[in-house]
Design a protein around this motif. Sequence first.
Motif: not given
Length: 257
Positions: A61-75, A207-215, A234-235
Motif C-alpha cells: 500500500k501507499r498511505e495517501e489522503e485526499i481532503d483528510g480521507l484515506a484513499v491508500d492505493p493498493l497493489k 501457473t497464473c501470475k496475478i496483479t490486483y491494483c485498487a484505489v 478486506e483486501y
Amino acid sequence: QLYLEKLRQNSVSEGQTKAETHRLTSEIERITMEQLQYAQSGVEDGVWTLFAEDGEMRMYKREEEIDGLAVDPLKAVHTVKGVTAREMCQHFYNPDVRFEWETTLEKMTVLERLSDAACVVLQVHKKVWPATQRDALFWSHLRKVPKDMCRDAHDAWIVCNNSTEHPNFPSNNGKFIRVGLTICLMCQTYLDSSEENGSPPTRDNLTCKITYCAVVNPGGWAPTSVLRAVYKREYPKFLKKFTQYVFEKCRDKPVCF
Ligand code: 16C
C-alpha cells in the motif's frame, strides 16, 4: 492512437469482444490501457509498503489522503497454479457469479450491458459500523492483452473497473455514500517446460501470475482508523477467497485459454 487501433483489431479478430462501439468505448480504452501499464510496473520503487503476506500473496500500500480521507492505493501480487489468466479474469468480470466470491456485497444490479465484455454495475456494499453504508457505480471491462504486451507470458488478460455516472442512479441520494474506484485485475499465464515438448498443457503445467491494483475513495467521511482497518482486513480476504474460488471452480473442467 495507432496502439488503440491495434488493440481493437486484436480483440475483435480473436473474437473476445464485439466490434460495436458504445458511449463509453474511448474512456474504457484509455483507462484500461493506463491500468495495464500501471499493473505491469513494479513495486520495487521504494514507495510501496508491504502490509500483508500469505503464501505466494504479497500486498502493498501507499498511505495517501485526499481532503483528510484515506484513499491508500493498493497493489497485490499472487501466484496460483492450475488456472489460466482467462479463467481468472472471466470469473472476476462475470456479474452472474459475483455473489459466489464477493463477501462485501449486499446487492448488485447490472444497469447496462454495453457489449459482451463491458457492462455498468451498481453495487450496494455491506455496512461497516459506525460509517454510512456505501454504494459503487462503475463500468467493468474484460479484455485479452495484445501479445506484444504479454512480455514473457504465454498470454495475459485484464479486467478494469472504474467509477462512472448514470442519470437514473445519482450519487449520495440520502441512503448511501458513493465510493469512487479504479480497480484492475491483470493475470498472466505461464506454461512449464513439458508443454514445450509438444504435449497439450494440462492444469499441472499452468501457473497464473496475478496483479490486483485498487484505489478506492470512500466518497465521504469515515474515521481513518476504520478505513485502514477495513482495507487491511478486506483486501487479503478478497484475494485469497477469490483465487481459491476460481481454482475450485475450474479444477475439473477443460483448460480454457
Ligand atoms: O475488486 C473487488 N471487487 C469488485 C467486484 O465487486 C469491484 C468492487 C469494488 C468495490 C470496492 C469498494 C467497496 C466499498 C466497500 C465498503 C466496505 C465493505 C466491507 C464489508 C465488510 C463486511 O472491483 C474486491 C474488493 C475487495 C474489498 C475492498 C474493500 C475496500 C474498502 C473500501 C472502504 C470504503 C469505505 C468503507 C467505509 C467504512
